[in-house]
Design a protein around this motif. Structure first.
Motif, short mmCIF file in Angstrom:
data_model
loop_
_atom_site.label_atom_id
_atom_site.label_comp_id
_atom_site.label_asym_id
_atom_site.label_seq_id
_atom_site.Cartn_x
_atom_site.Cartn_y
_atom_site.Cartn_z
N GLY A 196 18.93 -0.66 -5.99
CA GLY A 196 18.45 -2.00 -6.22
C GLY A 196 16.89 -1.90 -6.70
N LYS A 197 16.16 -0.98 -5.74
CA LYS A 197 14.81 -1.10 -6.13
C LYS A 197 14.61 -0.09 -7.24
CE LYS A 197 13.07 -1.16 -1.25
NZ LYS A 197 12.11 -2.20 -1.82
N LEU A 198 15.43 0.93 -7.60
CA LEU A 198 15.06 1.59 -8.65
C LEU A 198 15.43 0.84 -10.16
CD1 LEU A 198 16.46 5.34 -7.74
CD2 LEU A 198 14.12 4.30 -7.52
N LYS A 199 16.30 0.08 -9.90
CA LYS A 199 16.75 -0.79 -11.26
C LYS A 199 15.80 -1.78 -11.17
CE LYS A 199 20.45 -3.82 -12.75
NZ LYS A 199 21.85 -4.35 -12.45
N GLU A 200 15.21 -2.26 -10.31
CA GLU A 200 13.77 -3.35 -10.49
C GLU A 200 12.75 -2.85 -11.22
OE1 GLU A 200 11.33 -5.66 -7.26
OE2 GLU A 200 13.18 -5.42 -6.79
N HIS A 201 12.56 -1.52 -10.81
CA HIS A 201 11.48 -0.81 -11.30
C HIS A 201 11.76 -0.01 -12.68
CE1 HIS A 201 8.27 -1.32 -8.13
NE2 HIS A 201 9.45 -1.44 -7.28
N HIS A 202 13.00 -0.08 -12.91
CA HIS A 202 13.51 0.64 -14.43
C HIS A 202 13.23 2.31 -14.16
CE1 HIS A 202 13.85 -3.15 -16.32
NE2 HIS A 202 12.37 -3.62 -15.97
N VAL A 203 13.50 2.81 -13.09
CA VAL A 203 13.44 4.07 -12.77
C VAL A 203 14.75 4.69 -12.57
CG1 VAL A 203 12.61 5.80 -11.10
CG2 VAL A 203 11.18 3.85 -11.67
N ASP A 224 9.25 0.42 4.93
CA ASP A 224 8.22 1.54 5.72
C ASP A 224 8.50 3.15 5.52
OD1 ASP A 224 9.63 0.83 7.71
OD2 ASP A 224 8.40 1.57 8.96
N HIS A 225 10.00 3.05 4.86
CA HIS A 225 10.43 4.51 4.59
C HIS A 225 11.21 4.54 3.33
CE1 HIS A 225 10.47 5.73 9.07
NE2 HIS A 225 10.17 4.39 9.13
N ILE A 226 11.19 3.43 2.48
CA ILE A 226 11.92 3.51 1.11
C ILE A 226 11.13 2.81 0.15
CG2 ILE A 226 14.23 4.13 1.82
CD1 ILE A 226 15.07 1.38 0.97
N GLY A 227 10.07 1.95 0.61
CA GLY A 227 9.66 0.97 -0.31
C GLY A 227 8.44 1.82 -1.36
N SER A 228 8.26 2.75 -1.28
CA SER A 228 7.46 3.65 -2.39
C SER A 228 8.24 4.70 -3.19
CB SER A 228 6.02 4.10 -1.74
OG SER A 228 6.28 5.34 -1.14
N LEU A 229 9.59 4.71 -3.04
CA LEU A 229 10.37 5.71 -3.79
C LEU A 229 10.34 5.51 -5.13
CD1 LEU A 229 12.40 7.96 -3.14
CD2 LEU A 229 14.31 6.36 -2.84
N ALA A 230 10.48 4.29 -5.59
CA ALA A 230 10.57 4.23 -7.07
C ALA A 230 9.06 4.56 -7.65
CB ALA A 230 10.60 2.60 -7.43
N TYR A 231 7.90 4.32 -6.95
CA TYR A 231 6.62 4.75 -7.45
C TYR A 231 6.53 6.38 -7.42
CZ TYR A 231 5.56 0.02 -6.72
OH TYR A 231 5.35 -1.38 -6.61
N LEU A 232 7.15 7.05 -6.36
CA LEU A 232 7.04 8.53 -6.18
C LEU A 232 8.04 9.28 -7.11
CD1 LEU A 232 6.36 11.04 -4.80
CD2 LEU A 232 8.18 10.44 -3.12
N VAL A 275 0.97 -1.15 -0.05
CA VAL A 275 0.06 -0.08 -0.04
C VAL A 275 0.99 1.41 0.07
CG1 VAL A 275 -1.92 1.35 1.22
CG2 VAL A 275 -1.88 -1.31 1.39
N ILE A 276 0.74 2.08 -0.82
CA ILE A 276 1.63 3.23 -1.05
C ILE A 276 0.57 4.45 -0.86
CG2 ILE A 276 3.09 2.32 -2.95
CD1 ILE A 276 1.80 4.01 -4.79
N PRO A 277 1.29 5.57 -0.38
CA PRO A 277 0.54 6.70 -0.02
C PRO A 277 -0.16 7.32 -1.01
CG PRO A 277 2.89 6.96 0.77
CD PRO A 277 2.94 5.56 -0.06
N ASP A 278 -1.15 8.16 -0.72
CA ASP A 278 -1.63 9.15 -1.66
C ASP A 278 -0.94 10.16 -2.15
OD1 ASP A 278 -3.06 10.77 -3.52
OD2 ASP A 278 -4.81 11.10 -1.94
N TYR A 279 -0.13 10.38 -3.19
CA TYR A 279 0.97 11.09 -3.60
C TYR A 279 0.27 12.48 -4.38
CZ TYR A 279 4.58 8.35 -2.28
OH TYR A 279 5.47 7.44 -1.59
#
Length: 283
Positions: A107-114, A79-87, A54-58
């Motif tokens: 690692g997260k950004l690479k996985e999400h191609h961001v 709970d502090h970096i998990g939605s960074l790629a979406y943001l 669940v990600i915050p309402d941005y």
């Protein structure tokens, strides 16, 4: 928030993380400049089956994208970096975080191609200007290394965000919480303190992480067969103590689980985990 705060006031918006465990994301605004602190996810409960995160309402951030100067990260938990790629897909601004956290973020950004506009490695004790804000990172203790509190000095006062923390007098990595910096800020005057409060209502205190080491050593030394240790992947200090026990008893270590493998590799690469060659073997 623009309609609420006056010209010479600081506004703080809890985009996520207030009254809940997860989605930690806060916006601190002075006039036309905004600093975002953290970008976390929340793990779903039984009431929303089939959902992974669940990600915050941005929407507030998206409406004010031109005002956002930077994203500051306190530590590397989901709970502090998990939605960074979406943001960052919506608001690509510079990101400032400590060394281990930057490794986890990459690692997260690479996985999400961001691709981040700028991923800046900082360390506890660093202080620098971002727009009208003076930003500072303060050493704290937590169940993941490189955790920091943040202070934002504005023209009308200082906002302090502790991040998640515990006061550990004997941390495994030897990095003590910088209570002196907190005292210095307090003596100067703090306009607002935002502090983690998980389990604060429970009496007593949490033992030092280093107190776990002897128990792990005993269990490993007394075992006649394999030892299976379950822990959060991010608890690098506990991983280090388990590896130390394996080395002392001439055992090998097998790391299982995607997150555990990723964190172990990143922590080794960035100098947070000391593993003698040949200790970790494949499964």
């Amino acid at each position: 928030m623009d309609k609420i705060i006056k010209k010479n006031e600081v506004g703080v918006a809890a985009i996520g993380g207030l009254g809940e465990i997860g989605k930690n994301t806060y916006a601190v605004q002075y006039r036309d400049e905004i600093i975002i602190i953290d970008a976390g996810v929340k793990f779903p409960g039984d009431n929303i089956l089939g959902i992974d995160y669940v990600i915050p309402d941005y929407s507030y951030i998206e409406k004010n994208v031109d005002k956002i100067k930077a994203l500051i990260i306190t530590h590397g938990h989901e709970d502090h970096i998990g939605s960074l790629a979406y943001l960052l897909k919506e608001v690509n601004v510079p990101v400032y975080a400590t060394n281990l956290v930057c490794g986890l973020i990459e690692g997260k950004l690479k996985e999400h191609h961001v691709k981040a506009k700028k991923l800046q490695v900082v360390k506890a004790g660093d202080e620098f200007k971002i727009g009208c804000f003076k930003v500072g990172f303060i050493q704290t203790n937590h169940s993941i290394p490189d955790a920091c509190a943040i202070f934002l000095e504005t023209p009308v006062g200082t906002v302090v965000h502790t991040g998640d923390f515990k006061v550990d007098q004997t941390p495994v990595d030897g990095k003590l919480m910088d209570v002196h910096k907190f005292a210095e800020l307090g003596n100067k005057g703090v306009l607002a303190l935002m502090s983690d409060s998980t389990n604060v209502e429970k009496p007593g205190f949490t033992p030092s992480e280093s107190s776990v080491g002897p128990a792990i050593m005993r269990a490993v030394a007394e075992a006649t067969g394999r030892v299976i240790l379950a822990t959060f992947a991010s608890n690098v200090s506990r991983l280090q103590q388990a590896i130390d026990a394996a080395v002392a008893t001439k055992r090998k270590v097998v790391v299982l689980g995607r997150s555990m493998v990723n964190v172990t590799e990143i922590a080794q690469e960035r100098g947070y985990l000391t593993v003698p060659e040949g200790t970790i073997i494949g499964d």
